[in-house]
Design a protein around this motif. Structure first.
Motif, PDB file in Angstrom:
ATOM      1  N   ASP A   4       0.850  -1.181   0.000  1.00  0.00           N
ATOM      2  CA  ASP A   4       0.000   0.000   0.000  1.00  0.00           C
ATOM      3  C   ASP A   4       0.887   1.233   0.000  1.00  0.00           C
ATOM      4  OD1 ASP A   4      -1.718   2.049   0.440  1.00  0.00           O
ATOM      5  OD2 ASP A   4      -2.541   1.282   2.318  1.00  0.00           O
ATOM      6  N   PRO A   5       0.821   2.077  -1.055  1.00  0.00           N
ATOM      7  CA  PRO A   5       1.682   3.246  -1.118  1.00  0.00           C
ATOM      8  C   PRO A   5       1.491   4.204   0.042  1.00  0.00           C
ATOM      9  CG  PRO A   5       0.672   2.808  -3.252  1.00  0.00           C
ATOM     10  CD  PRO A   5      -0.009   1.931  -2.247  1.00  0.00           C
ATOM     11  N   GLY A   6       0.347   4.135   0.718  1.00  0.00           N
ATOM     12  CA  GLY A   6       0.095   5.060   1.801  1.00  0.00           C
ATOM     13  C   GLY A   6       0.492   4.554   3.163  1.00  0.00           C
ATOM     14  N   ALA A   7       0.917   3.309   3.260  1.00  0.00           N
ATOM     15  CA  ALA A   7       1.220   2.733   4.564  1.00  0.00           C
ATOM     16  C   ALA A   7       2.707   2.834   4.876  1.00  0.00           C
ATOM     17  CB  ALA A   7       0.792   1.267   4.578  1.00  0.00           C
ATOM     18  N   ALA A   8       3.024   2.998   6.175  1.00  0.00           N
ATOM     19  CA  ALA A   8       4.413   2.967   6.604  1.00  0.00           C
ATOM     20  C   ALA A   8       4.934   1.550   6.418  1.00  0.00           C
ATOM     21  CB  ALA A   8       4.521   3.400   8.059  1.00  0.00           C
ATOM     22  N   THR A   9       6.054   1.416   5.740  1.00  0.00           N
ATOM     23  CA  THR A   9       6.546   0.095   5.378  1.00  0.00           C
ATOM     24  C   THR A   9       8.024  -0.013   5.684  1.00  0.00           C
ATOM     25  OG1 THR A   9       4.961   0.066   3.548  1.00  0.00           O
ATOM     26  CG2 THR A   9       6.723  -1.569   3.494  1.00  0.00           C
ATOM     27  N   SER A  10       8.413  -1.129   6.261  1.00  0.00           N
ATOM     28  CA  SER A  10       9.830  -1.414   6.434  1.00  0.00           C
ATOM     29  C   SER A  10      10.335  -1.977   5.110  1.00  0.00           C
ATOM     30  CB  SER A  10      10.040  -2.428   7.566  1.00  0.00           C
ATOM     31  OG  SER A  10      11.411  -2.707   7.714  1.00  0.00           O
ATOM     32  N   ILE A  11      11.319  -1.284   4.519  1.00  0.00           N
ATOM     33  CA  ILE A  11      11.782  -1.612   3.177  1.00  0.00           C
ATOM     34  C   ILE A  11      13.205  -2.149   3.243  1.00  0.00           C
ATOM     35  CG2 ILE A  11      12.276  -0.686   0.883  1.00  0.00           C
ATOM     36  CD1 ILE A  11      10.300   1.565   1.534  1.00  0.00           C
ATOM     37  N   LEU A  12      13.449  -3.219   2.491  1.00  0.00           N
ATOM     38  CA  LEU A  12      14.792  -3.750   2.337  1.00  0.00           C
ATOM     39  C   LEU A  12      15.291  -3.435   0.929  1.00  0.00           C
ATOM     40  CD1 LEU A  12      14.500  -7.321   3.926  1.00  0.00           C
ATOM     41  CD2 LEU A  12      15.287  -5.202   5.014  1.00  0.00           C
ATOM     42  N   GLN A  13      16.497  -2.927   0.852  1.00  0.00           N
ATOM     43  CA  GLN A  13      17.160  -2.752  -0.435  1.00  0.00           C
ATOM     44  C   GLN A  13      18.099  -3.933  -0.625  1.00  0.00           C
ATOM     45  OE1 GLN A  13      18.718   1.159  -1.753  1.00  0.00           O
ATOM     46  NE2 GLN A  13      20.702   0.120  -1.940  1.00  0.00           N
ATOM     47  N   LEU A  14      17.792  -4.761  -1.614  1.00  0.00           N
ATOM     48  CA  LEU A  14      18.552  -5.981  -1.848  1.00  0.00           C
ATOM     49  C   LEU A  14      19.358  -5.872  -3.138  1.00  0.00           C
ATOM     50  CD1 LEU A  14      15.762  -8.653  -1.146  1.00  0.00           C
ATOM     51  CD2 LEU A  14      17.417  -7.707   0.481  1.00  0.00           C
ATOM     52  N   ARG A  15      20.571  -6.390  -3.081  1.00  0.00           N
ATOM     53  CA  ARG A  15      21.367  -6.530  -4.300  1.00  0.00           C
ATOM     54  C   ARG A  15      21.447  -8.018  -4.620  1.00  0.00           C
ATOM     55  NH1 ARG A  15      26.433  -7.284  -6.696  1.00  0.00           N
ATOM     56  NH2 ARG A  15      27.007  -5.691  -8.246  1.00  0.00           N
ATOM     57  N   ILE A  16      20.974  -8.382  -5.807  1.00  0.00           N
ATOM     58  CA  ILE A  16      20.917  -9.780  -6.246  1.00  0.00           C
ATOM     59  C   ILE A  16      21.922  -9.944  -7.378  1.00  0.00           C
ATOM     60  CG2 ILE A  16      19.432 -11.610  -7.134  1.00  0.00           C
ATOM     61  CD1 ILE A  16      17.033  -9.860  -6.139  1.00  0.00           C
ATOM     62  N   ALA A  17      22.949 -10.764  -7.164  1.00  0.00           N
ATOM     63  CA  ALA A  17      24.002 -10.934  -8.160  1.00  0.00           C
ATOM     64  C   ALA A  17      24.122 -12.401  -8.551  1.00  0.00           C
ATOM     65  CB  ALA A  17      25.333 -10.423  -7.617  1.00  0.00           C
ATOM     66  N   LEU A  18      24.161 -12.657  -9.841  1.00  0.00           N
ATOM     67  CA  LEU A  18      24.327 -14.012 -10.358  1.00  0.00           C
ATOM     68  C   LEU A  18      25.814 -14.355 -10.339  1.00  0.00           C
ATOM     69  CD1 LEU A  18      22.849 -16.421 -11.499  1.00  0.00           C
ATOM     70  CD2 LEU A  18      22.870 -15.318 -13.744  1.00  0.00           C
ATOM     71  N   SER A  19      26.184 -15.379  -9.592  1.00  0.00           N
ATOM     72  CA  SER A  19      27.592 -15.699  -9.361  1.00  0.00           C
ATOM     73  C   SER A  19      28.267 -16.277 -10.603  1.00  0.00           C
ATOM     74  CB  SER A  19      27.724 -16.716  -8.223  1.00  0.00           C
ATOM     75  OG  SER A  19      27.196 -16.207  -7.025  1.00  0.00           O
ATOM     76  N   GLY A  20      29.549 -15.929 -10.766  1.00  0.00           N
ATOM     77  CA  GLY A  20      30.397 -16.584 -11.751  1.00  0.00           C
ATOM     78  C   GLY A  20      30.375 -16.017 -13.145  1.00  0.00           C
ATOM     79  N   LEU A  21      29.638 -14.938 -13.381  1.00  0.00           N
ATOM     80  CA  LEU A  21      29.558 -14.388 -14.727  1.00  0.00           C
ATOM     81  C   LEU A  21      30.388 -13.117 -14.866  1.00  0.00           C
ATOM     82  CD1 LEU A  21      25.809 -14.796 -15.710  1.00  0.00           C
ATOM     83  CD2 LEU A  21      27.735 -16.265 -16.264  1.00  0.00           C
ATOM     84  N   SER A  22      30.987 -12.959 -16.019  1.00  0.00           N
ATOM     85  CA  SER A  22      31.733 -11.754 -16.355  1.00  0.00           C
ATOM     86  C   SER A  22      31.439 -11.409 -17.811  1.00  0.00           C
ATOM     87  CB  SER A  22      33.235 -11.978 -16.155  1.00  0.00           C
ATOM     88  OG  SER A  22      33.956 -10.807 -16.492  1.00  0.00           O
ATOM     89  N   PRO A  23      30.951 -10.185 -18.079  1.00  0.00           N
ATOM     90  CA  PRO A  23      30.627  -9.100 -17.154  1.00  0.00           C
ATOM     91  C   PRO A  23      29.539  -9.508 -16.161  1.00  0.00           C
ATOM     92  CG  PRO A  23      30.612  -8.360 -19.459  1.00  0.00           C
ATOM     93  CD  PRO A  23      30.664  -9.836 -19.490  1.00  0.00           C
ATOM     94  N   PRO A  24      29.493  -8.833 -15.009  1.00  0.00           N
ATOM     95  CA  PRO A  24      28.564  -9.240 -13.956  1.00  0.00           C
ATOM     96  C   PRO A  24      27.098  -9.013 -14.336  1.00  0.00           C
ATOM     97  CG  PRO A  24      29.628  -7.173 -13.382  1.00  0.00           C
ATOM     98  CD  PRO A  24      30.321  -7.679 -14.616  1.00  0.00           C
ATOM     99  N   VAL A  25      26.242  -9.837 -13.742  1.00  0.00           N
ATOM    100  CA  VAL A  25      24.792  -9.706 -13.907  1.00  0.00           C
ATOM    101  C   VAL A  25      24.206  -9.505 -12.520  1.00  0.00           C
ATOM    102  CG1 VAL A  25      22.667 -10.855 -14.633  1.00  0.00           C
ATOM    103  CG2 VAL A  25      24.763 -11.166 -15.964  1.00  0.00           C
ATOM    104  N   TRP A  26      23.574  -8.345 -12.280  1.00  0.00           N
ATOM    105  CA  TRP A  26      23.045  -8.065 -10.949  1.00  0.00           C
ATOM    106  C   TRP A  26      21.836  -7.138 -11.058  1.00  0.00           C
ATOM    107  CZ3 TRP A  26      22.855  -2.937  -9.536  1.00  0.00           C
ATOM    108  CH2 TRP A  26      23.696  -2.065 -10.241  1.00  0.00           C
ATOM    109  N   ARG A  27      21.031  -7.137  -9.967  1.00  0.00           N
ATOM    110  CA  ARG A  27      19.869  -6.261  -9.862  1.00  0.00           C
ATOM    111  C   ARG A  27      19.804  -5.683  -8.446  1.00  0.00           C
ATOM    112  NH1 ARG A  27      20.554  -7.636 -14.434  1.00  0.00           N
ATOM    113  NH2 ARG A  27      19.134  -8.882 -15.736  1.00  0.00           N
ATOM    114  N   ARG A  28      19.314  -4.466  -8.349  1.00  0.00           N
ATOM    115  CA  ARG A  28      19.047  -3.848  -7.036  1.00  0.00           C
ATOM    116  C   ARG A  28      17.551  -3.618  -6.939  1.00  0.00           C
ATOM    117  NH1 ARG A  28      22.787  -0.167  -6.988  1.00  0.00           N
ATOM    118  NH2 ARG A  28      24.120  -1.390  -5.582  1.00  0.00           N
ATOM    119  N   VAL A  29      16.941  -4.166  -5.883  1.00  0.00           N
ATOM    120  CA  VAL A  29      15.486  -4.086  -5.753  1.00  0.00           C
ATOM    121  C   VAL A  29      15.097  -3.593  -4.367  1.00  0.00           C
ATOM    122  CG1 VAL A  29      15.059  -5.903  -7.446  1.00  0.00           C
ATOM    123  CG2 VAL A  29      15.295  -6.499  -5.055  1.00  0.00           C
ATOM    124  N   LEU A  30      13.963  -2.920  -4.303  1.00  0.00           N
ATOM    125  CA  LEU A  30      13.354  -2.520  -3.038  1.00  0.00           C
ATOM    126  C   LEU A  30      12.144  -3.418  -2.813  1.00  0.00           C
ATOM    127  CD1 LEU A  30      13.377   1.380  -3.439  1.00  0.00           C
ATOM    128  CD2 LEU A  30      15.106  -0.071  -2.360  1.00  0.00           C
TER     129      LEU A  30
END
Length: 202
Positions: A4-30
């Motif tokens: 709910d956009p109007g509710a107070a929310t505890s948010i985690l910022q996560l970095r998700i990285a796929l191991s072993g690849l070059s160039p790297p493959v990663w995402r940052r999500v809330l």
């Protein structure tokens, strides 16, 4: 799943990285911290670009979590029942998500930040990322890297040059062109990812 956009929310910022690849493959999500592991699995599938065709598991603090399936590995707890709040994850703490037990795509997930925000906007949301996700059923990192090298931009230019050597029948080239496009047009597009995240039903 969207908060709910109007509710107070505890948010985690996560970095998700796929191991072993070059160039790297990663995402940052809330994500809202009340998300379950089952819902987080869905988020990872979307932001990384997987199609949810294989089994998966989370490893958190030495224990494995995932959905149990008849006749295959059984997990310690059903993922769909566990919210992230149950783990009280600390900032900079990491855990692992593995997708496709044959290919063993290992994702390193790290909690970069935790914050409380009154108006966080729509969650979950991808805020950054880099690199295309490997296609399904590639057989793992080595097979993917070999296939990627065979379908590089340089190899594509060589292929185009080879077409000058003999008459071209466009219809005969359709399948091969589609194959090249599958590999060459695989940029990470955050807008597309967020549009797909909005389609996930909570």
């Amino acid at each position: 799943m969207a908060s709910d956009p109007g509710a107070a929310t505890s948010i985690l910022q996560l970095r998700i990285a796929l191991s072993g690849l070059s160039p790297p493959v990663w995402r940052r999500v809330l994500v809202p911290e009340h998300l379950t592991l089952g819902q987080l699995h869905n988020v990872i599938q979307v932001v990384m670009g997987w199609a949810d065709e294989h089994l998966h598991t989370f490893s958190i603090r030495g224990r494995r979590y995932g959905e149990a399936h008849e006749g295959v590995l059984q997990f310690s707890t059903a993922a769909n029942e566990l919210p992230l709040t149950a783990f009280r994850l600390r900032e900079h703490e990491g855990f692992v998500y593995v997708y496709d037990f044959n290919a063993w795509w290992r994702h390193e997930i790290r909690v970069e930040r935790r914050r409380l925000r009154q108006h966080p906007g729509r969650l979950p949301r991808c805020v950054a990322g880099c690199g295309p996700c490997p296609p399904e059923d590639m057989g793992g990192i080595e097979s993917y890297m070999e296939a990627r090298d065979e379908r590089s931009e340089y190899e594509f230019l060589d292929w185009l040059e080879s077409l000058r050597e003999e008459p071209i029948v466009l219809e005969d080239l359709r399948a091969e062109v589609d194959g090249w496009l599958t590999w060459l047009d695989r940029r990470f597009d955050r807008q597309i990812v967020n549009d797909r995240l909005r389609e996930i039903e909570g």
